[in-house]
Design a protein around this motif. Structure first.
Motif, short mmCIF file in Angstrom:
data_model
loop_
_atom_site.label_atom_id
_atom_site.label_comp_id
_atom_site.label_asym_id
_atom_site.label_seq_id
_atom_site.Cartn_x
_atom_site.Cartn_y
_atom_site.Cartn_z
N ALA A 1 -12.53 119.58 -22.21
CA ALA A 1 -13.09 120.21 -23.41
C ALA A 1 -13.85 121.47 -22.98
O ALA A 1 -15.06 121.46 -22.76
CB ALA A 1 -14.01 119.24 -24.15
N LEU A 2 -13.12 122.56 -22.86
CA LEU A 2 -13.69 123.79 -22.32
C LEU A 2 -14.42 124.60 -23.40
O LEU A 2 -14.04 124.58 -24.58
CB LEU A 2 -12.59 124.66 -21.71
N CYS A 3 -15.44 125.30 -22.96
CA CYS A 3 -16.21 126.16 -23.84
C CYS A 3 -16.72 127.32 -23.00
O CYS A 3 -17.35 127.11 -21.96
CB CYS A 3 -17.37 125.39 -24.46
N TRP A 4 -16.44 128.53 -23.42
CA TRP A 4 -16.77 129.72 -22.63
C TRP A 4 -18.11 130.27 -23.08
O TRP A 4 -18.30 130.59 -24.25
CB TRP A 4 -15.65 130.75 -22.76
N ILE A 5 -19.03 130.39 -22.13
CA ILE A 5 -20.41 130.72 -22.46
C ILE A 5 -20.87 131.98 -21.73
O ILE A 5 -20.25 132.43 -20.77
CB ILE A 5 -21.35 129.55 -22.10
N LEU A 6 -21.98 132.53 -22.21
CA LEU A 6 -22.65 133.64 -21.54
C LEU A 6 -23.87 133.11 -20.80
O LEU A 6 -24.60 132.26 -21.32
CB LEU A 6 -23.08 134.70 -22.55
N VAL A 7 -24.09 133.61 -19.59
CA VAL A 7 -25.24 133.18 -18.80
C VAL A 7 -26.15 134.38 -18.54
O VAL A 7 -25.71 135.54 -18.61
CB VAL A 7 -24.79 132.57 -17.45
N PRO A 8 -27.43 134.14 -18.25
CA PRO A 8 -28.34 135.25 -17.97
C PRO A 8 -27.90 136.04 -16.74
O PRO A 8 -27.44 135.48 -15.75
CB PRO A 8 -29.68 134.54 -17.72
N GLU A 9 -28.06 137.36 -16.82
CA GLU A 9 -27.74 138.22 -15.69
C GLU A 9 -28.94 139.04 -15.23
O GLU A 9 -28.79 139.96 -14.43
CB GLU A 9 -26.58 139.16 -16.06
N SER A 10 -30.10 138.69 -15.71
CA SER A 10 -31.33 139.32 -15.23
C SER A 10 -32.24 138.22 -14.71
O SER A 10 -32.17 137.06 -15.17
CB SER A 10 -32.04 140.09 -16.35
N PHE A 11 -33.08 138.54 -13.74
CA PHE A 11 -33.99 137.54 -13.19
C PHE A 11 -34.96 137.05 -14.26
O PHE A 11 -35.31 135.87 -14.28
CB PHE A 11 -34.76 138.13 -12.00
N ARG A 12 -35.37 137.94 -15.15
CA ARG A 12 -36.28 137.52 -16.21
C ARG A 12 -35.60 136.51 -17.14
O ARG A 12 -36.19 135.48 -17.49
CB ARG A 12 -36.75 138.74 -17.01
N GLY A 13 -34.36 136.81 -17.54
CA GLY A 13 -33.64 135.90 -18.42
C GLY A 13 -33.36 134.57 -17.75
O GLY A 13 -33.48 133.50 -18.36
N LEU A 14 -33.00 134.62 -16.47
CA LEU A 14 -32.73 133.39 -15.73
C LEU A 14 -34.00 132.57 -15.55
O LEU A 14 -33.98 131.34 -15.69
CB LEU A 14 -32.14 133.74 -14.36
N TRP A 15 -35.11 133.24 -15.28
CA TRP A 15 -36.39 132.55 -15.13
C TRP A 15 -36.78 131.83 -16.42
O TRP A 15 -37.15 130.65 -16.41
CB TRP A 15 -37.47 133.54 -14.73
N LYS A 16 -36.66 132.50 -17.54
CA LYS A 16 -37.02 131.89 -18.83
C LYS A 16 -36.13 130.69 -19.12
O LYS A 16 -36.59 129.66 -19.63
CB LYS A 16 -36.90 132.93 -19.95
N GLN A 17 -34.84 130.81 -18.80
CA GLN A 17 -33.92 129.70 -19.04
C GLN A 17 -34.29 128.49 -18.18
O GLN A 17 -34.35 127.35 -18.68
CB GLN A 17 -32.49 130.13 -18.73
N ARG A 18 -34.54 128.73 -16.89
CA ARG A 18 -34.82 127.61 -15.99
C ARG A 18 -36.18 126.98 -16.26
O ARG A 18 -36.35 125.77 -16.10
CB ARG A 18 -34.72 128.07 -14.53
N VAL A 19 -37.15 127.77 -16.70
CA VAL A 19 -38.44 127.20 -17.10
C VAL A 19 -38.26 126.29 -18.31
O VAL A 19 -38.81 125.20 -18.39
CB VAL A 19 -39.47 128.32 -17.39
N ARG A 20 -37.45 126.75 -19.26
CA ARG A 20 -37.20 125.93 -20.46
C ARG A 20 -36.50 124.64 -20.08
O ARG A 20 -36.85 123.56 -20.58
CB ARG A 20 -36.36 126.72 -21.47
N TRP A 21 -35.48 124.72 -19.20
CA TRP A 21 -34.79 123.51 -18.76
C TRP A 21 -35.76 122.55 -18.06
O TRP A 21 -35.74 121.34 -18.32
CB TRP A 21 -33.66 123.88 -17.80
#
Length: 416
Positions: A252-272
């Motif tokens: 069951a594939l789904c194509w997603i967008l991921v963060p490409e900036s350190f700020r965006g990645l940091w916010k995502q991982r903090v939320r996780w």
């Protein structure tokens, strides 16, 4: 009683051997899952019936992405579906775009919320308005594979106790080093963990970007809690505590967008990280019931990962201080010696195994091995720091207020 130096040695060993042990477990579990449940499955499952699927798409300020997301859903080969898009008080033109699509497509309905209440609340509204017995929740920037629903629905038809089926997110923006590393991460880390946890019987979480639920099960556990920052982890635990089965469907594939900036990645991982600790905090009552014993290893593994993050960061700080200004503190080792070299070798094998397993879905994905080898150097430190930062926020956050959201980093160069 251990003296300070023997305790220090124990913690040094823990920093190295914990990820080593988990890598080996993931490789064994994922390989077993592949041989038993993936290998040779190429033909689309034949369904005895086609129950109505309600696709829930919560959105806030997604004017650049929402139209293409709905277009991909409507292109699904599954014959019985309705789309319910929930606009969570967007301040851009998302609502107007949704209403235009609703006027053109008979099986699209739009719910407009007049106040930003968060993704869990939006999902609750969508579930209450839905007509289908199966709810597919998908992010507003994701592209659903045309055949994903066939693979998902087969689980619900064949398993009356199946409460949820999580799909296989694939990264579609691959222009930067950060994005390319995440391509490997989704295969070699996230995908392998889900395969292994499924073999062990309980999973930590469905993928919030693509997860299907039996409506009966969702209502049985009281829908999504509106005060949890990660709706996907919490609903998974609520279902498993009520003994609903959670499955992983890699087709069951789904194509997603991921963060490409350190700020965006940091916010995502903090939320996780914050969401994971919030769930551990809320569901600590599983230790009071012998019936919940199959969740104990999942709970314990998450706690151990938090302890590892704190140990890793503290050791890093001590090493850096001793390097700049000798304090007389005990010497700690964080740079690769023989143990570090062994860990690096095992990680490399894990990446190779994970990418090889996913070759079935992307023929050229093993070529990302060169990029994913940078994962331990940058991502371990980033995730450890995010966990250290997020854990007190989760433990001391006052619960009960809606967990509102903002639109995340969608990548640098990808046309939505």
């Amino acid at each position: 009683m251990l003296d300070s130096y023997s305790l220090l040695e124990f913690l040094e060993d823990y920093v190295f051997y914990y990820p080593l042990a988990m890598s080996i477990i993931w490789m064994i579990g994922a390989s077993y899952f592949y041989m038993r449940r993936e290998q040779g499955r190429k033909k689309l499952p034949e369904l005895e019936a086609y129950p109505l699927v309600s696709v829930l798409v919560p959105a806030r300020n997604e004017e650049k992405a929402i139209a293409s997301t709905l277009k991909a859903i409507l292109a699904s080969s599954y014959p019985q579906l309705e789309v319910i898009a929930i606009d969570d008080a967007s301040t851009d033109s998302t609502a107007m775009i949704l209403q235009q699509i609703e006027s053109e497509e008979a099986n699209v309905r739009v719910l407009l919320l007049d106040k930003n209440m968060g993704k869990p609340y939006a999902l609750r509204c969508g579930a209450l308005a839905s007509k289908g017995d199966i709810l597919l929740c998908i992010d507003a920037d994701a592209y659903l594979d045309p055949y994903a629903l066939h693979w998902i629905v087969a689980h619900f038809i064949n398993g009356p106790r199946v409460g949820a089926v999580t799909g296989n997110p694939r990264v579609r923006n691959r222009t930067s080093l950060l994005a390319k590393i995440q391509v490997g991460e989704y295969s070699s880390i996230i995908g392998m963990i889900k395969r292994t946890q499924r073999i062990l019987g309980k999973v930590l979480t469905v993928s919030g970007v693509i997860a299907a639920f039996r409506k009966q099960a969702v209502f049985d556990v009281g829908l999504w809690d509106t005060d949890m920052i990660t709706d996907d982890i919490n609903i998974t635990w609520k279902l498993e505590k009520r003994f609903w089965d959670i499955r992983y469907e890699p087709n069951a594939l789904c194509w997603i967008l991921v963060p490409e900036s350190f700020r965006g990645l940091w916010k995502q991982r903090v939320r996780w990280a914050q969401g994971g600790v919030e769930v551990i905090r809320r569901h600590r009552d599983i230790w009071k019931s012998w019936k919940q014993r199959r969740l104990w290893p999942v709970y314990l593994e998450y706690v151990l990962s938090v302890i590892w993050s704190y140990t890793y960061v503290i050791f890093g700080c001590i090493w850096l201080i001793n390097l700049v200004y000798p304090t007389g503190w005990p010497e700690v080792h964080i740079l690769p010696e023989w143990k570090g070299s062994l860990l690096a070798l095992v990680c490399l094998v894990q990446f190779l195994v994970g990418l090889s397993l996913d070759k079935k879905y992307e023929r050229h994905i093993p070529g990302y091995l060169f990029w994913v080898i940078w994962y331990p150097f940058a991502y371990w430190l980033l995730m450890a720091l995010a966990t250290v930062y997020a854990t007190p926020r989760a433990l001391f956050r006052k619960m009960g207020k809606p967990a509102v959201w903002t639109s995340p980093d969608r990548g640098l160069f990808t046309k939505l």
